[in-house]
Design an enzyme around this catalytic site. Sequence first.
Site, PDB file in Angstrom:
ATOM      1  CD1 TRP A   1      45.910 -14.684   0.791  1.00  0.00           C
ATOM      2  CD2 TRP A   1      46.483 -13.163  -0.740  1.00  0.00           C
ATOM      3  NE1 TRP A   1      44.642 -14.118   0.512  1.00  0.00           N
ATOM      4  CE2 TRP A   1      44.962 -12.924  -0.430  1.00  0.00           C
ATOM      5  CE3 TRP A   1      46.916 -12.078  -1.654  1.00  0.00           C
ATOM      6  CZ2 TRP A   1      44.149 -12.030  -1.045  1.00  0.00           C
ATOM      7  CZ3 TRP A   1      46.207 -11.425  -2.216  1.00  0.00           C
ATOM      8  CH2 TRP A   1      44.942 -11.269  -2.107  1.00  0.00           C
ATOM      9  CG  ASP A   2      45.241 -13.768   5.050  1.00  0.00           C
ATOM     10  OD1 ASP A   2      45.249 -14.472   4.024  1.00  0.00           O
ATOM     11  OD2 ASP A   2      44.173 -13.423   5.740  1.00  0.00           O
TER      12      ASP A   2
ATOM     13  CE  LYS B   1      35.575 -14.197   1.107  1.00  0.00           C
ATOM     14  NZ  LYS B   1      36.142 -15.609   1.479  1.00  0.00           N
ATOM     15  CD  GLN B   2      39.587 -11.283  -0.772  1.00  0.00           C
ATOM     16  OE1 GLN B   2      38.657 -12.120  -0.301  1.00  0.00           O
ATOM     17  NE2 GLN B   2      40.551 -11.169  -0.384  1.00  0.00           N
TER      18      GLN B   2
ATOM     19  CD  GLU C   1      39.272 -17.287  -0.693  1.00  0.00           C
ATOM     20  OE1 GLU C   1      38.423 -17.177   0.210  1.00  0.00           O
ATOM     21  OE2 GLU C   1      40.469 -17.346  -0.565  1.00  0.00           O
TER      22      GLU C   1
HETATM   23  O1  IFM Z   1      43.316 -15.643   2.946  1.00  0.00           O
HETATM   24  C1  IFM Z   1      41.910 -15.075   3.057  1.00  0.00           C
HETATM   25  C2  IFM Z   1      40.953 -15.303   1.791  1.00  0.00           C
HETATM   26  O2  IFM Z   1      41.907 -14.033   0.877  1.00  0.00           O
HETATM   27  C3  IFM Z   1      39.735 -14.853   2.111  1.00  0.00           C
HETATM   28  N1  IFM Z   1      39.308 -15.723   3.090  1.00  0.00           N
HETATM   29  C4  IFM Z   1      39.892 -15.792   4.127  1.00  0.00           C
HETATM   30  C5  IFM Z   1      41.267 -16.153   4.183  1.00  0.00           C
HETATM   31  C6  IFM Z   1      42.263 -16.087   5.202  1.00  0.00           C
HETATM   32  O3  IFM Z   1      41.923 -15.006   5.976  1.00  0.00           O
END
Ligand code: IFM
Length: 731
Positions: free
Chosen positions: A341-342, A595-596, A482
């Site tokens: 999704w990045d 985490k984000q 995550e």
């Molecule tokens: O897509 C990301 C995810 O949101 C966090 N872990 C790494 C992945 C790839 O960058």
Amino acid sequence: MNELRAFDLAAGDPATWRITEDAFDADAQHHSETVFTIGNGQLCVRGSFEEGYPDDHPAAFMHRVWDDMPVSVTELANLPRWWGVDLWFDGERFRLDAGRLLAFNRSLDLRTGVLCREVRWEAPSGAVVELGFERFADFSSPHRAAVRVSVASDRPVKVRTRAGLDAHVENTGLLHWRVAGQGADESAAWLHTRTRNTGIDLGSACAVTLDGVKADAAAGGADGVPTVEHTFQLQAGRTATLTKLVAIVSGIDAADPIAGASRLALDAAAAGWDALREASDTAWRQAWERSDVVIEGDQEAQLSLRFSLFQLLIAAPRFTEHASIGAKTLSGFGYRHHVFWDTETFMVPPFSYSQPQIARNMLMYRWHCLAGARDKARANGHRGAQFPWESAGTGEEVTPTWVPDSDDRALLVRIWTGDIEIHITADIALAVMQYWQVTGDDAFMRDHGAEIVLDGARFWASAARLESDGHCHFRNVVGPDEYHDRVDDNAYTNQLAAWHLRTAGTVARWLADNHPGRWAELSADLGLDASELAQWGEVAEAIFNPAAPDGLLEQFAGYFDLTDVDPAELRDPARTTSMQQLYGIDGIAATQVLKQPDVLMLAYLLPELFPGNALARNYAYYDPRTDHEHGSSLGPAISAVMACRAGEPEVGYQHFLRAARADLIDVRHNAGDGIHGASAGGLWQAVVFGFAGLEVTADGWHTTPMLPKHWTRVAFCFDHHGVRQRVVVEA
Ligand code: IFM
């Protein structure tokens, strides 16, 4: 642990276009190899030395050249080493681990994509040699690249050079090539390789010339390594220059890639280095005219943003709509070049706004992958198109299910994302809608975008479970954060699913009203009728929305019951690892640490869901609980925008710096695996959507600037419905 290293971000305006390094640090060479990656939107090469170095990670990758591998299913095959040049002085091989390094300078010119290195080296014999290296990938052509090496010495030396192509390369221990043919003469070499599992033919060729001295030239090499060799006597004060013009063509791009590569290399030789540079420079100039963002008052911000845009521009599929940008771009082995999704959420927007043709290619990649997405939905017992969490050549799911634990390789860790991180289907639809809104590209929407949106919506409608409480739920999912997996009713997933279902209704109506022929065709292909569309609307209304009366969203069911954290612990500047490393996977999942951004990611993408003071309420709750410093690299840029929207641009600037430094300063100690592409795209969004506050609406566009105190001016262009707009924000 390595010390954090910063590339020289200082001084003078030209410096805002140049990444430089004035010493060689062998312990940090993998980081430097990533940072000095160059490319042209088709192929990229890491900044590994032409002559090699012990334990280096040399690699070059090209879009679409996938080969199978264990665990991660597939990856791009490291291309035969085409940039190598070996040198001997009086019989002693030049390499920086031998002799004595007297001076070193490496610089990447972001304007032209040319990587230069200057070395003064004392050979074991005592001769002092000046070497100059230059390389670039021709930005005007998908297949061409060039390397030039000049040598001079303080005394007469006998020099031997060897320049060719080397099939004996690996992807971290895995071999992907078989040699199918090779050849060389005294001015050129060619190589035919084939991937071991996918059977993709690759033709590589190079034309080699030596100027400035009289030299003996001969064909050379060994099995899989055709070379052109020169020997000559170099007098003190003279300079000899070796030029290697390279062409690489895959069987995906040409019926006869070997003949194609050889012809291109010879044509390049006929045209010469200067002509290639001119063509490449012109293409770069045109790209920067569209993509550059000027930041005045902050050299680090300016250089970091240009570096990020450069890394996206060299990896973006400029010549094909069958490839996209992987999470680590084309600059390393990280995540095996898989597309997450990045790409749509972080990397596509800069292109939608400034280079729509490239954004279109990236979205078309997803359209070409619809068959894989339909297979995934079917395999999970659903209808429609469920895009894979990790995608490669075909659109099938390629997320590994078990991977070795990073601390103890004997242990395996279960990766759930490929099974249940389902929000990506809506993320892709959102990127399609954003592209359409800013470009007005109705033809894309009619022929391709609508199909992505509609079949994705069908997936959501079939995956939603209507339960006895009258609500539809998505259980056992992973949201953006995550640190918490296998959760129920993740607000981000639920709300994006509902948005996607509602949006599909709008798209269907638009298509039926404006392009009835295409609507008839597509609805027949998909077997879509009015009752199903109505059902999507009902599911959207029924999806559980966890909003409290004061607008605070619970990130997922039960999140507020988890152990809260002391914000001071999260902000502790002495901490050097992520909170997950400190607490362990299960330990961190039992806390409210993120985490984000997750709820705030939703607020970023769909601000209309956060009216009144709901945004401020959620920002105040979730921002302090986010592992900004050591969590996901995707987070800081978005936190920067959210801080601006919360009226705190100085806080936003601290987040911006975290994103800006993700690769230039190796904050997470993993930049050696490749560029953090999402952070790079997010950096553009932080400036354009955050500090400049650009918003495109159905009625046009406007800005709500929120510049950090010391920024005096931000200026950039974007295309709105095919018309170039210029935005200037001044303090
Ligand atoms: O897509 C990301 C995810 O949101 C966090 N872990 C790494 C992945 C790839 O960058």
